[in-house]
Design a protein around this motif. Structure first.
Motif, PDB file in Angstrom:
ATOM      1  N   LYS A  12       1.565   1.711   6.171  1.00 11.09           N
ATOM      2  CA  LYS A  12       0.568   1.538   7.098  1.00 11.09           C
ATOM      3  C   LYS A  12      -0.981   1.833   6.775  1.00 11.09           C
ATOM      4  N   ALA A  13      -0.955   3.389   6.340  1.00 12.27           N
ATOM      5  CA  ALA A  13      -2.691   3.972   6.655  1.00 12.27           C
ATOM      6  C   ALA A  13      -3.353   2.494   5.053  1.00 12.27           C
ATOM      7  N   ILE A  14      -2.296   2.670   4.293  1.00  9.21           N
ATOM      8  CA  ILE A  14      -3.203   1.784   3.580  1.00  9.21           C
ATOM      9  C   ILE A  14      -3.356   0.428   2.774  1.00  9.21           C
ATOM     10  N   GLY A  15      -2.422  -0.107   3.288  1.00 18.46           N
ATOM     11  CA  GLY A  15      -1.922  -1.301   4.342  1.00 18.46           C
ATOM     12  C   GLY A  15      -1.152  -2.120   2.564  1.00 18.46           C
ATOM     13  N   SER A  16       0.112  -0.974   2.532  1.00 11.49           N
ATOM     14  CA  SER A  16       1.226  -1.161   0.880  1.00 11.49           C
ATOM     15  C   SER A  16       2.482  -1.397   1.743  1.00 11.49           C
ATOM     16  N   PHE A  17       3.062  -2.970   1.500  1.00  7.59           N
ATOM     17  CA  PHE A  17       4.164  -3.197   2.273  1.00  7.59           C
ATOM     18  C   PHE A  17       5.514  -2.890   1.689  1.00  7.59           C
ATOM     19  N   GLU A  18       4.654  -2.502   0.027  1.00  8.75           N
ATOM     20  CA  GLU A  18       6.235  -1.595  -0.404  1.00  8.75           C
ATOM     21  C   GLU A  18       6.679  -0.634   0.134  1.00  8.75           C
ATOM     22  N   ASN A  19       5.536   0.226   0.133  1.00  6.21           N
ATOM     23  CA  ASN A  19       5.742   1.869   0.479  1.00  6.21           C
ATOM     24  C   ASN A  19       6.549   1.243   2.510  1.00  6.21           C
ATOM     25  N   VAL A  20       5.827   0.695   2.984  1.00  8.82           N
ATOM     26  CA  VAL A  20       6.796   0.242   4.770  1.00  8.82           C
ATOM     27  C   VAL A  20       7.674   0.199   3.913  1.00  8.82           C
ATOM     28  N   ALA A  21       7.829  -1.121   2.916  1.00 13.68           N
ATOM     29  CA  ALA A  21       9.206  -1.664   3.376  1.00 13.68           C
ATOM     30  C   ALA A  21      10.828  -0.755   2.509  1.00 13.68           C
ATOM     31  N   GLU A  22      10.123   0.653   1.404  1.00 11.30           N
ATOM     32  CA  GLU A  22      10.827   1.924   1.517  1.00 11.30           C
ATOM     33  C   GLU A  22      10.763   2.057   2.244  1.00 11.30           C
ATOM     34  N   GLY A  23      10.090   2.841   2.655  1.00 15.25           N
ATOM     35  CA  GLY A  23      10.505   3.700   4.045  1.00 15.25           C
ATOM     36  C   GLY A  23      11.311   3.180   5.044  1.00 15.25           C
TER      37      GLY A  23
END
Length: 179
Positions: free
Chosen positions: A139-150
């Motif tokens: 969320k901090a960097i705007g990375s949907f991939e990281n958000v989805a993985e989390g």
């Protein structure tokens, strides 16, 4: 408990009881003084937090860099990831996007490794903590991939633990974020 921090602070000489002294200083709004004592007594993470509270972003960055280099973090990937994450946030506040990206890349790598190791050792809730930070990082960097993985790994762990209410909340939150 009485919130008489100035009186309490006099009972704690800074050189003998730096944590207690700094806590009183922080409660009195003297964040810079608290940070100076904490940094000098080997508590750079606490010093960085106080500097951030006092609005000294550049000084906080220096303390977070000390934390990242601290040898006490050796073989502690989760804590090292948290240090990199906080450094990345400090760099974003200073508008150093390149430095922040480097710190966040290290955070991601360390969190994923720590989560895998923790799940292998049978510590799913600690792995869940890793995925929660990864989600926040995304969320901090705007990375949907990281958000989805989390979110997805958090949901998977909550399903395995039979925490139905948490599963539904995470699922709903993820759908809301994705939309």
């Amino acid at each position: 408990g009485l919130r008489r921090y100035a009186e309490a602070q006099r009972q704690f000489p800074a050189d003998e009881r730096p944590l207690e002294w700094a806590l009183c200083a922080a409660k009195l709004g003297h964040h810079g003084e608290a940070a100076r004592v904490l940094s000098g007594s080997g508590h750079p993470a606490l010093a960085a937090i106080e500097l951030e509270a006092g609005g000294a972003a550049a000084a906080a960055r220096i303390e977070w860099e000390r934390v990242v280099r601290d040898p006490r973090l050796a073989n502690r990937p989760y804590e090292t990831a948290l240090a990199h994450f906080n450094l990345g946030e400090a760099l974003l506040r200073l508008e150093d996007r390149v430095g922040a990206a480097r710190a966040f890349a290290a955070t991601e790598r360390l969190l994923e490794a720590a989560a895998d190791e923790l799940e292998t050792r049978g510590e799913p809730m600690r792995a869940f903590d890793c995925y929660s930070v990864l989600l926040r990082l995304g969320k901090a960097i705007g990375s949907f991939e990281n958000v989805a993985e989390g979110y997805l790994n958090g949901i998977r762990i909550q399903v395995d633990l039979d925490h139905k209410n948490h599963v539904l909340q995470y699922y709903d939150d993820f759908l809301g974020y994705a939309v």
